[in-house]
Design a protein around this motif. Structure first.
Motif, mmCIF file in Angstrom:
data_model
loop_
_atom_site.group_PDB
_atom_site.id
_atom_site.type_symbol
_atom_site.label_atom_id
_atom_site.label_comp_id
_atom_site.label_asym_id
_atom_site.label_seq_id
_atom_site.Cartn_x
_atom_site.Cartn_y
_atom_site.Cartn_z
ATOM 1 N N VAL A 162 0.876 -1.169 0.000
ATOM 2 C CA VAL A 162 0.000 0.000 0.000
ATOM 3 C C VAL A 162 0.912 1.217 0.000
ATOM 4 N N ILE A 163 0.850 1.977 -1.083
ATOM 5 C CA ILE A 163 1.802 3.066 -1.282
ATOM 6 C C ILE A 163 1.156 4.410 -0.976
ATOM 7 N N ASP A 164 1.607 5.001 0.123
ATOM 8 C CA ASP A 164 1.185 6.359 0.456
ATOM 9 C C ASP A 164 1.997 7.277 -0.444
ATOM 10 N N HIS A 165 1.339 8.167 -1.159
ATOM 11 C CA HIS A 165 2.098 9.129 -1.962
ATOM 12 C C HIS A 165 1.471 10.498 -1.830
ATOM 13 N N TYR A 166 2.337 11.499 -2.000
ATOM 14 C CA TYR A 166 1.977 12.863 -1.658
ATOM 15 C C TYR A 166 2.086 13.773 -2.863
ATOM 16 N N TRP A 167 1.037 14.531 -3.119
ATOM 17 C CA TRP A 167 1.093 15.546 -4.176
ATOM 18 C C TRP A 167 -0.016 16.554 -4.002
ATOM 19 N N GLN A 168 -0.183 17.426 -5.000
ATOM 20 C CA GLN A 168 -1.114 18.553 -4.859
ATOM 21 C C GLN A 168 -1.809 18.836 -6.194
ATOM 22 N N VAL A 226 9.848 23.353 5.934
ATOM 23 C CA VAL A 226 8.883 23.533 4.851
ATOM 24 C C VAL A 226 9.292 22.668 3.651
ATOM 25 N N VAL A 227 8.320 21.933 3.108
ATOM 26 C CA VAL A 227 8.599 21.132 1.919
ATOM 27 C C VAL A 227 8.604 22.086 0.719
ATOM 28 N N ALA A 228 9.762 22.200 0.071
ATOM 29 C CA ALA A 228 9.913 23.162 -1.020
ATOM 30 C C ALA A 228 10.498 22.464 -2.242
ATOM 31 N N ILE A 229 10.303 23.078 -3.389
ATOM 32 C CA ILE A 229 10.844 22.518 -4.634
ATOM 33 C C ILE A 229 11.664 23.612 -5.316
ATOM 34 N N ASP A 235 -0.395 35.841 -13.696
ATOM 35 C CA ASP A 235 1.004 35.415 -13.529
ATOM 36 C C ASP A 235 1.593 35.931 -12.221
ATOM 37 N N GLU A 236 1.196 37.134 -11.863
ATOM 38 C CA GLU A 236 1.728 37.761 -10.657
ATOM 39 C C GLU A 236 1.352 36.939 -9.404
ATOM 40 N N ARG A 237 0.113 36.476 -9.418
ATOM 41 C CA ARG A 237 -0.349 35.683 -8.275
ATOM 42 C C ARG A 237 0.406 34.352 -8.189
ATOM 43 N N PHE A 238 0.728 33.802 -9.336
ATOM 44 C CA PHE A 238 1.509 32.554 -9.385
ATOM 45 C C PHE A 238 2.845 32.763 -8.661
ATOM 46 N N VAL A 239 3.526 33.848 -9.025
ATOM 47 C CA VAL A 239 4.840 34.111 -8.442
ATOM 48 C C VAL A 239 4.697 34.467 -6.962
ATOM 49 N N GLN A 240 3.755 35.358 -6.688
ATOM 50 C CA GLN A 240 3.571 35.824 -5.306
ATOM 51 C C GLN A 240 3.158 34.697 -4.372
ATOM 52 N N THR A 241 2.231 33.866 -4.825
ATOM 53 C CA THR A 241 1.704 32.822 -3.947
ATOM 54 C C THR A 241 2.732 31.732 -3.704
ATOM 55 N N TYR A 242 3.316 31.239 -4.784
ATOM 56 C CA TYR A 242 4.090 30.004 -4.635
ATOM 57 C C TYR A 242 5.598 30.193 -4.486
ATOM 58 N N PHE A 243 6.099 31.345 -4.911
ATOM 59 C CA PHE A 243 7.558 31.482 -4.946
ATOM 60 C C PHE A 243 8.075 32.598 -4.044
ATOM 61 N N SER A 244 7.248 33.056 -3.108
ATOM 62 C CA SER A 244 7.680 34.191 -2.285
ATOM 63 C C SER A 244 7.714 33.885 -0.797
ATOM 64 N N THR A 245 7.710 32.606 -0.444
ATOM 65 C CA THR A 245 7.727 32.250 0.981
ATOM 66 C C THR A 245 9.045 32.677 1.626
ATOM 67 N N PHE A 246 10.112 32.497 0.879
ATOM 68 C CA PHE A 246 11.433 32.823 1.428
ATOM 69 C C PHE A 246 11.939 34.084 0.727
ATOM 70 N N THR A 291 5.319 24.218 -1.035
ATOM 71 C CA THR A 291 4.131 23.351 -1.085
ATOM 72 C C THR A 291 3.128 23.759 -0.008
ATOM 73 N N PHE A 292 3.568 24.588 0.933
ATOM 74 C CA PHE A 292 2.788 24.953 2.120
ATOM 75 C C PHE A 292 2.512 23.740 3.016
ATOM 76 N N ASP A 293 3.424 22.781 2.956
ATOM 77 C CA ASP A 293 3.322 21.647 3.884
ATOM 78 C C ASP A 293 4.588 21.578 4.724
ATOM 79 N N TRP A 294 4.410 21.161 5.958
ATOM 80 C CA TRP A 294 5.555 20.847 6.811
ATOM 81 C C TRP A 294 5.970 19.413 6.554
ATOM 82 N N GLY A 295 7.254 19.180 6.598
ATOM 83 C CA GLY A 295 7.711 17.809 6.425
ATOM 84 C C GLY A 295 8.949 17.543 7.244
#
Ligand code: PRX
Length: 634
Positions: free
Chosen positions: A384-390, A441-444, A460-471, A479-483
């Motif tokens: 049984v394979i637990d796998h993680y994605w979004q 933080v789980v990051a890519i 496009d701005e929201r894409f950059v702001q939301t996903y690539f501006s945490t750091f 990913t907004f997940d702790w790991g």
């Protein structure tokens, strides 16, 4: 792990060569000139100049070798129906729907909203869009009119496709009044609505000039032949809305070529699904799992896919295993909540049927707790394979990859980073790599691999702001997940870093629920938090401040207002977002700068220590939360 490690290393260090090889799993009408164009970070363009079509790869390509093989098996334990379509039949159904759409004015690049239950026609509509290069946006049938309206206004569709209703646990939900209301609420309504009648709503109202009857239109397009539109790899294929930190869902936009390659490769290396075999994914077409692994993934791989309308315990808790036996399912994909539901039933259901065809069960969508992982592994006696994605990635980020290497499964862990993902665990402050056993933080590190979102639809701005501006010091995807990673290299996901909660595998934003609650005229403000639930993983719990408190002194007055508030949520978002309870307080705990202390409220609701409270403005607010929780017996 030598095989896996080398495979992963090549995917990052020799990216172009790796993905050029993977691209061979799909048909290209014109090969790409460049594997990756990363000249405008963080926007990644994959297989630039290449031309392909998702529908061609899912259907046409298989006609010569497997035209008579079943492509789609529809099983409804709700309406007690079963139908199957061979690849050849699917080919003609999809062409017919493509012709119907064209007759309604749909052209390449136009958006089509699909708001449908789990019926074959929903799959035809999705694949028909892909065929003609229209951009589909499937809205989960459980969402209410206001949610649907918000998605209509963002996507501005020329056409909406719907049906008279869906059924769950024998209870019919009629869609048409929701469709009509959503269109009334929307500022950019579609010109046409194509309605499929299942015979669930004899009185279905029809808006003349706008509503078109599916069956009537289909009759005039029998035998239609519609060629696939050859699309440049980076053209949008679909938009799928998902929840985030704000009250406004984001339109995750996906490309054509990168998605086709990512899915085709995942069918080989992760799911191990071969042409001629059968895959059963128990999700809904309204979610990303349905897009990738009910429809596109298995069909691209030449498999038979099962479309199941129903729940796992009706007519009894053996129904899924009976399907595995009867249809010789080789690959199965479900969610932890469903397994927790099954765990409450007689385990004999798991030994009653012949499950010898089944190789793996994959689970995703929410954390898989160790006891459930152990239980189902032992009960099935299969990996049984637990796998993680979004929704954002469209295919797995962390997973065991039995097609690459047989690795040991650790209970409670979705194993390792999947090829293509330069995955890191980064400290929140400073974005430094975390040590083993350290929560981060789980990051890519971009570029994101093929198949992941190319941008946020129209923003496009929201894409950059939301996903690539945490750091602040590093442009990486969050990913907004702790790991956490153990010294053996296995990862564990510990929950979200933001205000997203996961209810029975359904992703919801607490802000969306707060906004819905605030639509009630007697609510001044509120806070919604996710609290642990043994079955659903998490449940929303609301704390609200009423404007007029005169009726709230009495339990009767409180439960009346609570009922009204819950109905408001049902109306705004749908019953899936309904809080477990609404507790009334006269003030919410806030910091001196006015931020609601959601984490402290959540901790109290889960019986934990509320943490650092030095910034709280009025400690009495926290006391009120404690009091209402105590009173409710929580
Ligand atoms: O928090 C993670 C959780 O679900 C989120 C993504 O949900 P959604 O966009 O609906 O996509 C689901 C696709 C399978 C993630 O950010 N999540 C997903 N899978 C797991 C998980 N949490 C723990 N373990 C998982 N296997």
């Amino acid at each position: 792990m030598a095989g896996y490690k080398e495979f992963h290393r090549r995917s990052i260090e020799d990216r172009d060569a790796f993905w050029r090889e993977q691209a061979r799993w799909v048909h290209w009408q014109k090969p790409c000139s460049t594997v990756l164009d990363y000249s405008r970070p963080p926007f990644a363009k994959w297989f630039v100049g290449g031309e392909t079509n998702l529908c061609y790869n899912a259907i046409d390509r298989h006609l010569a070798a497997r035209g008579d093989q079943k492509a789609l098996v529809y099983i409804s334990t709700e309406l007690d129906e079963e139908k199957s379509f061979s690849y050849r039949e699917l080919h003609s159904e999809v062409q017919r729907v493509a012709a119907m759409m064209q007759s309604l004015g749909v052209k390449q690049g136009d958006r089509v909203i699909i708001y449908m239950p789990m019926i074959p026609e929903a799959c035809f509509a999705i694949l028909a869009c892909a065929r003609i290069g229209a951009i589909h946006s499937v809205v989960f049938g459980g969402f209410a009119a206001a949610s649907l309206a918000a998605r209509i206004d963002d996507a501005r569709p020329v056409l909406m496709v719907s049906a008279d209703g869906g059924s769950r646990l024998g209870k019919v939900t009629l869609y048409k009044s929701l469709v009509d209301e959503a269109i009334k609420l929307a500022k950019h309504p579609p010109e046409k609505v194509l309605m499929y009648r299942r015979g669930l709503d004899a009185q279905m109202p029809v808006v003349s000039g706008r509503d078109v009857d599916w069956k009537e239109l289909a009759a005039t397009h029998a035998g239609a032949s519609v060629a696939c539109a050859w699309l440049e790899s980076n053209e949008p294929s679909y938009i799928l809305y998902t929840s985030g930190t704000t009250g406004h869902p984001k339109g995750v936009q996906r490309d054509v070529g990168g998605y086709a390659v990512a899915l085709a490769a995942s069918m080989q290396h992760i799911y191990c699904g071969k042409a001629g075999e059968t895959m059963f994914t128990t999700s809904d077409i309204g979610w990303v799992v349905g897009h990738s692994y009910i429809i596109y993934g298995p069909l691209i791989a030449g498999m038979t896919t099962i479309l199941y309308e129903g729940v796992p315990i009706r007519p009894d808790a053996g129904v899924w295993w009976k399907i595995v036996q009867d249809h010789k399912v080789n690959v199965m994909f479900s969610a932890p909540t469903a397994i927790r539901v099954l765990k409450k039933h007689d385990p004999a259901y798991l030994t009653k049927y012949d499950l010898s065809s089944l190789r793996h069960l994959f689970l995703a969508g929410e954390p898989l707790d160790e006891p459930t992982h152990v239980w189902i592994s032992q009960a099935l006696d299969k990996p049984v394979i637990d796998h993680y994605w979004q929704t954002e990635t469209g295919w797995p980020i962390l997973s065991a990859m039995p097609g690459v290497e047989q690795s040991r499964i650790k209970y409670g862990s979705p194993s390792f980073p999947v090829y293509g993902y330069d995955l890191r665990l980064l400290r929140e402050a400073g974005a430094m790599d975390a040590a083993d056993n350290e929560q981060a933080v789980v990051a890519i590190v971009p570029p994101l691999p093929p198949g992941c979102l190319s941008t946020v639809w129209g923003d496009d701005e929201r894409f950059v702001q939301t996903y690539f501006s945490t750091f602040s010091n590093r442009q990486v995807y969050s990913t907004f997940d702790w790991g956490i990673r153990d010294p053996d290299g296995y990862y564990f996901i510990l929950g979200r870093t933001d205000d997203v909660i996961n209810v029975a595998g359904h992703r919801l934003g607490t802000r969306e629920i707060e906004e819905a609650i605030s639509m009630h005229s007697n609510i001044a403000e509120c806070a919604v938090v996710g609290v642990a639930d043994p079955l659903k993983g998490q449940m929303p719990l609301a704390f609200a401040v009423a404007k007029d408190t005169s009726r709230l002194g009495e339990p009767k007055g409180r439960s009346l207002l609570e009922k009204e508030v819950l109905e408001t949520v049902d109306r705004q978002l749908g019953a899936i977002a309904r809080p477990k309870a609404v507790h009334f307080v006269t003030l919410l705990p806030k910091t001196r700068s006015g931020k609601t202390l959601r984490r402290s409220i959540q901790a109290l609701a889960e019986g934990r220590d509320p943490g650092d409270l030095t910034t709280i403005e009025d400690p009495a607010a926290l006391q009120q939360i404690k009091d209402v929780l105590k009173e409710s017996g929580a």
